[in-house]
Design an enzyme around this catalytic site. Structure first.
Site, PDB file in Angstrom:
ATOM      1  N   HIS A   8       0.919  -9.517   4.544  1.00  0.00           N
ATOM      2  CA  HIS A   8      -0.199  -8.579   4.466  1.00  0.00           C
ATOM      3  C   HIS A   8      -0.773  -8.658   3.032  1.00  0.00           C
ATOM      4  O   HIS A   8      -0.685  -7.732   2.244  1.00  0.00           O
ATOM      5  CB  HIS A   8       0.248  -7.157   4.826  1.00  0.00           C
ATOM      6  CG  HIS A   8      -0.884  -6.250   5.241  1.00  0.00           C
ATOM      7  ND1 HIS A   8      -0.921  -5.577   6.437  1.00  0.00           N
ATOM      8  CD2 HIS A   8      -2.046  -5.912   4.614  1.00  0.00           C
ATOM      9  CE1 HIS A   8      -2.028  -4.852   6.518  1.00  0.00           C
ATOM     10  NE2 HIS A   8      -2.733  -5.039   5.419  1.00  0.00           N
ATOM     11  N   GLN A  11       0.806  -1.220   0.000  1.00  0.00           N
ATOM     12  CA  GLN A  11       0.000   0.000   0.000  1.00  0.00           C
ATOM     13  C   GLN A  11       0.844   1.278   0.000  1.00  0.00           C
ATOM     14  O   GLN A  11       0.350   2.340  -0.338  1.00  0.00           O
ATOM     15  CB  GLN A  11      -0.945  -0.016   1.202  1.00  0.00           C
ATOM     16  CG  GLN A  11      -1.968  -1.151   1.112  1.00  0.00           C
ATOM     17  CD  GLN A  11      -2.893  -1.188   2.311  1.00  0.00           C
ATOM     18  OE1 GLN A  11      -2.619  -1.872   3.279  1.00  0.00           O
ATOM     19  NE2 GLN A  11      -3.983  -0.456   2.262  1.00  0.00           N
ATOM     20  N   ASN A  13      -1.901 -11.043   8.355  1.00  0.00           N
ATOM     21  CA  ASN A  13      -2.819  -9.942   8.615  1.00  0.00           C
ATOM     22  C   ASN A  13      -4.240 -10.330   8.219  1.00  0.00           C
ATOM     23  O   ASN A  13      -4.492 -10.676   7.053  1.00  0.00           O
ATOM     24  CB  ASN A  13      -2.413  -8.698   7.814  1.00  0.00           C
ATOM     25  CG  ASN A  13      -3.377  -7.546   8.052  1.00  0.00           C
ATOM     26  OD1 ASN A  13      -3.440  -7.007   9.152  1.00  0.00           O
ATOM     27  ND2 ASN A  13      -4.172  -7.192   7.041  1.00  0.00           N
ATOM     28  N   GLU A  14      -5.153 -10.287   9.162  1.00  0.00           N
ATOM     29  CA  GLU A  14      -6.591 -10.495   8.917  1.00  0.00           C
ATOM     30  C   GLU A  14      -6.883 -11.600   7.903  1.00  0.00           C
ATOM     31  O   GLU A  14      -7.458 -11.338   6.843  1.00  0.00           O
ATOM     32  CB  GLU A  14      -7.217  -9.198   8.391  1.00  0.00           C
ATOM     33  CG  GLU A  14      -7.083  -8.010   9.295  1.00  0.00           C
ATOM     34  CD  GLU A  14      -7.824  -6.796   8.750  1.00  0.00           C
ATOM     35  OE1 GLU A  14      -8.307  -6.853   7.598  1.00  0.00           O
ATOM     36  OE2 GLU A  14      -7.934  -5.804   9.466  1.00  0.00           O
TER      37      GLU A  14
HETATM   38  C1  BGC Z   1      -6.323  -3.735   6.215  1.00  0.00           C
HETATM   39  C2  BGC Z   1      -5.586  -2.568   5.589  1.00  0.00           C
HETATM   40  C3  BGC Z   1      -6.581  -1.626   4.942  1.00  0.00           C
HETATM   41  C4  BGC Z   1      -7.553  -1.142   5.997  1.00  0.00           C
HETATM   42  C5  BGC Z   1      -8.553  -0.109   5.511  1.00  0.00           C
HETATM   43  C6  BGC Z   1      -7.551  -3.314   7.002  1.00  0.00           C
HETATM   44  O1  BGC Z   1      -8.460  -4.327   7.063  1.00  0.00           O
HETATM   45  O2  BGC Z   1      -5.446  -4.497   7.002  1.00  0.00           O
HETATM   46  O3  BGC Z   1      -4.651  -3.055   4.672  1.00  0.00           O
HETATM   47  O4  BGC Z   1      -5.970  -0.568   4.293  1.00  0.00           O
HETATM   48  O5  BGC Z   1      -8.272  -2.234   6.480  1.00  0.00           O
HETATM   49  O6  BGC Z   1      -9.353  -0.618   4.499  1.00  0.00           O
END
Ligand code: BGC
Length: 396
Positions: free
Chosen positions: A123, A20, A167-168
């Site tokens: 990520h 990003q 990540n998530e």
């Molecule tokens: C993610 C980020 C994203 C953010 C806002 C999160 O769920 O980890 O990468 O930019 O949300 O959308």
């Protein structure tokens, strides 16, 4: 609201992700952004594809020192960022020493400024050779990922203490396989259970390997949470939406990374207009962060770190209040005996918002994408005042 109210040693910072902000990556996302299907789809929706190609992004890869100078000025004592797998291992089994050196420099730049690095190992982006072997659908990818993580842990064992593996994962699985809006853009809900199990297995393996390399490592799971309304929906969905992945890796994390942005109200059409919204329509509900932290604490009995919390707000009219209100709730949870050790605003910089392109502006620091000029927003100074009230009394 002042930092004195938080426990001594509390981490205050911001997060970013490689794809990003770094710019000029070469991974499954960069290829997908430029694919004919993606471009055709954007055009069909009346959107200009240019705004949806990550390209040089914020050029953070070259300007990280300047960005960390800003973070330091803003009083941050921690920073969350990923090591980009596709840079470090662009070809299977061949690690690029120059890129590894780059991340040594990134970490050194943080430490030189008194900022603790929090490193994410995945990520959402994959090297092209991993994409070509079927991404996470191929069992081999988990083994390859474990090897990459081990290599990074050995490499950085004396420089990094805090690690986050995935990540998530559930957000990524949902957006890829249920909604089809992340690459490869092909929905297939039947594959979802397998993906959960595969990613959870990879997480557990990585955890065990990393702990063997350095038992002092603090390793986290990072979960995307949202406060679900109404109550009846929450009863059922809360476990799936907020806690399923951590249950699958229970016993294999030292801290719970809680990412929180909003309330997900299934009766939105009835409550329309009741709550304030961000520019991308996410409904703001600060109490949710406290309530979810309490649940995570009850279920997993591990320290919690707020690894993301932020708002898309290009005019910077709501951000300062958003941060303040959420920190009040974090503080409330702490006062009710929830062990919360840090708070990372998302994001340090405006950034490339995945499928939404460059439109949403989450940054504490505004980026002019033409000149790449950086400018801390007023809200960044308001956050700085919470972190170090004495020092920033005079700022604006
Ligand atoms: C993610 C980020 C994203 C953010 C806002 C999160 O769920 O980890 O990468 O930019 O949300 O959308």
């Amino acid at each position: 609201m002042e930092s004195q109210k938080f426990p001594k040693g509390f981490y205050f910072g911001a997060a970013t992700s490689a794809h990003q902000v770094e710019g000029n990556n070469h991974n499954d996302w960069t290829e997908w952004e430029k694919s004919p299907e993606r471009i055709a789809d954007l055009k069909k929706r009346g959107l200009n594809p240019e705004g949806f190609i990550s390209g040089r992004a914020c050029d953070h890869y070259n300007r990280f020192r300047e960005d960390f100078d800003i973070a330091k000025k803003l009083g941050h004592n921690a920073h969350r960022f990923p090591i980009e797998w596709s840079r470090v291992e662009p070809e299977e089994g061949k690690f690029d020493e120059k890129e590894i050196e780059h991340y040594h420099e990134v970490i050194k730049a943080l430490r030189d400024r008194g900022i603790e690095p929090f490193v994410t190992l995945w990520h959402w982006t994959l090297p092209l050779w991993v994409r070509d072997q079927g991404a996470w659908e191929n069992k081999k990818t988990a083994a390859d990922f474990v090897r990459f993580c081990e290599k990074m842990a050995v490499e950085f064992k004396d420089e990094v203490r805090y690690w986050m593996i995935l990540n998530e994962p559930e957000y990524w699985i949902g957006h890829t396989y249920a909604l089809g809006i992340f690459p490869s853009g092909k929905k297939n809900i039947l594959k979802i259970p397998l993906l959960y199990l595969r990613l959870a297995r990879a997480h557990r393996f990585v955890y065990r390997k990393l702990k063997k390399i350095n038992s002092d490592f603090q390793i986290g799971v990072v979960e995307s949470t949202g406060w679900i309304e109404p109550f009846a929906a929450r009863l059922f969905l809360s476990y799936v939406r907020n806690f399923l992945f951590p249950w699958l890796v229970k016993g294999y994390f030292d801290f719970f990374g809680l990412n929180y942005y909003r309330v997900n109200d299934l009766l939105y059409f009835l409550h329309h207009g009741k709550r304030e919204k961000s520019e991308i329509g996410w409904e703001i509900y600060p109490e949710g962060i406290c309530r979810l932290a309490k649940k995570a604490h009850r279920y997993f009995k591990k320290p919690i770190i707020i690894t993301e919390n932020g708002i898309a707000d290009s005019t910077d009219t709501k951000r300062a209040q958003f941060i303040r209100a959420h920190l009040v709730e974090v503080e409330r949870a702490i006062s009710e005996s929830v062990d919360i050790r840090g708070y990372f605003y998302w994001s340090l910089l405006d950034n490339f918002e995945w499928d939404s392109g460059f439109g949403p502006r989450f940054g504490l620091v505004e980026i002019n994408y033409k000149t790449l000029e950086r400018k801390p927003r007023q809200s960044a100074w308001e956050y700085a005042k919470i972190i170090a009230p004495q020092k920033y009394k005079e700022v604006n």
